[in-house]
Structure formats: structure tokens, C-alpha cells
Scaffold this active site. Structure first.
Site, PDB file in Angstrom:
ATOM      1  CG  ASP A 180      -5.103   1.839   8.368  1.00  0.00           C
ATOM      2  OD1 ASP A 180      -4.411   1.049   7.701  1.00  0.00           O
ATOM      3  OD2 ASP A 180      -5.488   2.943   7.935  1.00  0.00           O
TER       4      ASP A 180
ATOM      5  CB  CYS B 105      -0.979  -0.026   1.179  1.00  0.00           C
ATOM      6  SG  CYS B 105      -2.306   1.192   1.040  1.00  0.00           S
TER       7      CYS B 105
HETATM    8  P1  RI2 Z   1       0.348   6.000   7.214  1.00  0.00           P
HETATM    9  C1  RI2 Z   1      -3.535   3.389   4.749  1.00  0.00           C
HETATM   10  O1  RI2 Z   1      -4.922   3.257   4.631  1.00  0.00           O
HETATM   11  C2  RI2 Z   1      -2.839   2.050   4.586  1.00  0.00           C
HETATM   12  O2  RI2 Z   1      -3.534   0.987   5.159  1.00  0.00           O
HETATM   13  C3  RI2 Z   1      -1.549   2.346   5.295  1.00  0.00           C
HETATM   14  O3  RI2 Z   1      -0.817   1.193   5.628  1.00  0.00           O
HETATM   15  C4  RI2 Z   1      -2.095   3.059   6.536  1.00  0.00           C
HETATM   16  O4  RI2 Z   1      -3.145   3.886   6.027  1.00  0.00           O
HETATM   17  C5  RI2 Z   1      -1.116   3.842   7.324  1.00  0.00           C
HETATM   18  O5  RI2 Z   1      -0.637   4.918   6.578  1.00  0.00           O
HETATM   19  P2  RI2 Z   1      -5.786   4.004   3.462  1.00  0.00           P
HETATM   20  O6  RI2 Z   1      -6.094   5.386   3.991  1.00  0.00           O
HETATM   21  O7  RI2 Z   1      -0.354   6.634   8.368  1.00  0.00           O
HETATM   22  O8  RI2 Z   1      -5.014   4.024   2.178  1.00  0.00           O
HETATM   23  O9  RI2 Z   1       1.631   5.316   7.592  1.00  0.00           O
HETATM   24  O10 RI2 Z   1      -7.041   3.185   3.363  1.00  0.00           O
HETATM   25  O11 RI2 Z   1       0.534   6.970   6.066  1.00  0.00           O
END
Ligand code: RI2
Length: 308
Positions: free
Chosen positions: A193, A124
Site C-alpha cells: 500500500d 490478502c
Molecule cells: P494491489 C490492499 O489493501 C492489500 O493490502 C494489498 O496488499 C494492497 O492493497 C495492494 O494491492 P485493501 O485495499 O495494488 O484491500 O497490488 O485494504 O492490488
């Protein structure tokens, strides 16, 4: 951005990433307080409404809840509109500042785990995980990154472009290719998350499969996470709600019959047994220390406010 606009941008994933949505939510509360010219009661009501809108935008990442708790901490007992405003602004700036500094600390601490010549796999688009990779690269370590596409939103595209712009050698794979490449991987780095009080990681769908594959191949699996991704509400038995989004995100323009059910769970749960360590701004900690992070670092304010 108004509160409605911020909540909509989070819901539509224009603003995404657990850390960023928390900072955006807190910023929206701060702006309400700064712009308010009414009395104490109307300010508290506006803040309360805004809080509800922000919290209802996405259900899974506890960072949003922790951010809102931090912004509103101690506000209810204050005697005047002016004191409420000052406190919300002060709390919000402190949260955003801590959150931004945490990213730097996680980068420096995590980079120590990367050795010259390592191949790192990431999933991701996690700013915390990328902070580690970029820091190791800046330190002059030769490393290569393998990044998953991350269907259906393809956040992996953001990851690979960001790394390529920094000059980090990076290869993109489809999510189902993880097991096929794991033999050439030295380290897995993912974001978070939510982390529960028992050390379970809730992260982008597919994370738990990657953890299983890494475990099978004896490849260390590290989670990069600010401490405000740890969930106080799980201490009281609350389950983490896994967001399910619409079928259109999966199907795109494919011709899929209306009779086919399509599921789109956005996150999954990785048990602590598959996690080697968590890289936080207070250091590398084992997943089983999650309870202590919640009680000692987030502290009683978060816990008691929720308990009532
Ligand atoms: P940071 C994202 O969720 C991903 O799951 C990623 O691993 C997590 O947030 C943490 O991201 P989404 O918003 O806080 O893309 O490290 O659904 O940036």
C-alpha cells in the site's frame, strides 16, 4: 461515477487495492475536467474540491496521493480552462496507462523468480502479486499457491477464486496458520500500500507477521509494487497513517459485549530487514533503494510540490 460516488466506493472498499483506488481517483479527476464547461477558476476549484474528497476516502495507501499529484501536475500555472482540461486529461491518461503497463512488467519480472514446482504463499488480494503468479502459470511453470483468508474483509476469497479460475492449484488457510505451513513454502509474494523512503513496507494487517515467519524459515519474502506506491512525503518525516476501521467488521454477528474494546487496524509495517527484494516495473530492487526510487523515478515534482 461522480467524485462523491468514487470517494464513497473507495471508503466502503467496493473499490479496493492500492493500485485500483489510485486509478479510480485519477479517473474521477479526469472526468471532472472532461465534463467541465465553466471558466478556469471554477474548474480549478472543482478539481481542488474533488482532490480533497478523494484523498480523504482512505488514508494509508500513498498510491492515491501519488495518483492525484500526477493528474494535477503543472495545472496551476496554465492560463485557460481549456489548457487546464487538456493537461488533466493528458496527465490522467498517462498515469492510468503507466499503472496498467506496470502490472504487466511486474508480472514478467517477478515470474522469473518462480521456479518450476514452487509453492508460493500470498496474503490478502494484491493485483501486483497475482500478476506475478498468473504470469508464471501462463509460462507453463507448475506452481501451487497458499493464500491467507485475510480477516476481517476476507480478500483471500477473491484471491483463491481468481487463481482457481486461471487453473492455478490453490489452498486457502486462516491467517493464523501461516507458521504451520511455512515449512512447505518456497517463496512469499505480497503487495504494497505504501513503501517509505527508508524501505519500510506498509501492507495489509498480518503482513509483518508473515515476514517474520518467512525470515525464521529462511523463505524469501518479495514485495510486488508499482513505483507509485513509494511515498515522497515520508522523505520529509511524515509518518504513514494506519487506517483503523469500525468494530463491526471484526465482530460480525458475534455476541460481543459493548464493554469490550475492539481494534481494527487495517495495515501494519514490515521493516526492510525482512524483505528480500521488491518487484517493481523498473526491476527487482532492494528495499534500501526506496530513497532512490522516490528521488530518481518519481522525481522532484512530487517532492517539491509536497515540500511547499
Ligand atoms: P494491489 C490492499 O489493501 C492489500 O493490502 C494489498 O496488499 C494492497 O492493497 C495492494 O494491492 P485493501 O485495499 O495494488 O484491500 O497490488 O485494504 O492490488
Amino acid at each position: 461515477m461522480s467524485v462523491q460516488e468514487t470517494a464513497e466506493a473507495i471508503r466502503s472498499m467496493e473499490i479496493r487495492g492500492a493500485g485500483r483506488i489510485a486509478r479510480a481517483g485519477v479517473r474521477a479527476l479526469c472526468e471532472i475536467a472532461e465534463a467541465h464547461s465553466g471558466d478556469r477558476e471554477s474548474l480549478l476549484k472543482d478539481l481542488d474540491d474533488a482532490k480533497e474528497q478523494i484523498l480523504s476516502s482512505r488514508p494509508t495507501a500513498i498510491s492515491l496521493w501519488n495518483g492525484v499529484q500526477a493528474a494535477m501536475h503543472g495545472v496551476a500555472d496554465l492560463p485557460s480552462a481549456e489548457s487546464v482540461k487538456e493537461r488533466v486529461v493528458e496527465n490522467s491518461r498517462a498515469f492510468i496507462g503507466r499503472s496498467e503497463r506496470a502490472m504487466g512488467s511486474i508480472g514478467r519480472i517477478g515470474a522469473n523468480r518462480i521456479r518450476d514446482g514452487d509453492v508460493v504463499l500470498t496474503h490478502c488480494n494484491s493485483h501486483a502479486a497475482l500478476s506475478v503468479i498468473k504470469e508464471a502459470h501462463r509460462q507453463g511453470k507448475r506452481l501451487e499457491v497458499i493464500a491467507t483468508e485475510s480477516r476481517p474483509w476476507r480478500q483471500g476469497v477473491i484471491t483463491v477464486n481468481e487463481l482457481a479460475a486461471e487453473g492455478v492449484p490453490v489452498t486457502m488457510i486462516v491467517d493464523s496458520a501461516v507458521r504451520s505451513v511455512m515449512r512447505s513454502v518456497d517463496l512469499v509474494l505480497v503487495g504494497a500500500d505504501t513503501i517509505t523512503s527508508s524501505g519500510v513496507l506498509i501492507n495489509k494487517i498480518g503482513t509483518s507477521q508473515i515476514a517474520l515467519i518467512a525470515s525464521e524459515a529462511r523463505v524469501p519474502f518479495l514485495v510486488c509494487s508499482e513505483t507509485y506506491k513509494f511515498s515522497p512525503v515520508t522523505l520529509f518525516g511524515e509518518l504513514v497513517e494506519i487506517e483503523e476501521r469500525g468494530r463491526a467488521e471484526i465482530i460480525g454477528d458475534a455476541d460481543v459485549s459493548e464493554n469490550v474494546e475492539v481494534r481494527n487496524p487495517v495495515f501494519d509495517a514490515t521493516p526492510p530487514e525482512y524483505i528480500d527484494s521488491m518487484v517493481t516495473e523498473i526491476g527487482m530492487i532492494p528495499p534500501f533503494a526506496a530513497y532512490e526510487v522516490i528521488v530518481k523515478i518519481l522525481g522532484p515534482d512530487y517532492i517539491f510540490e509536497n515540500k511547499e
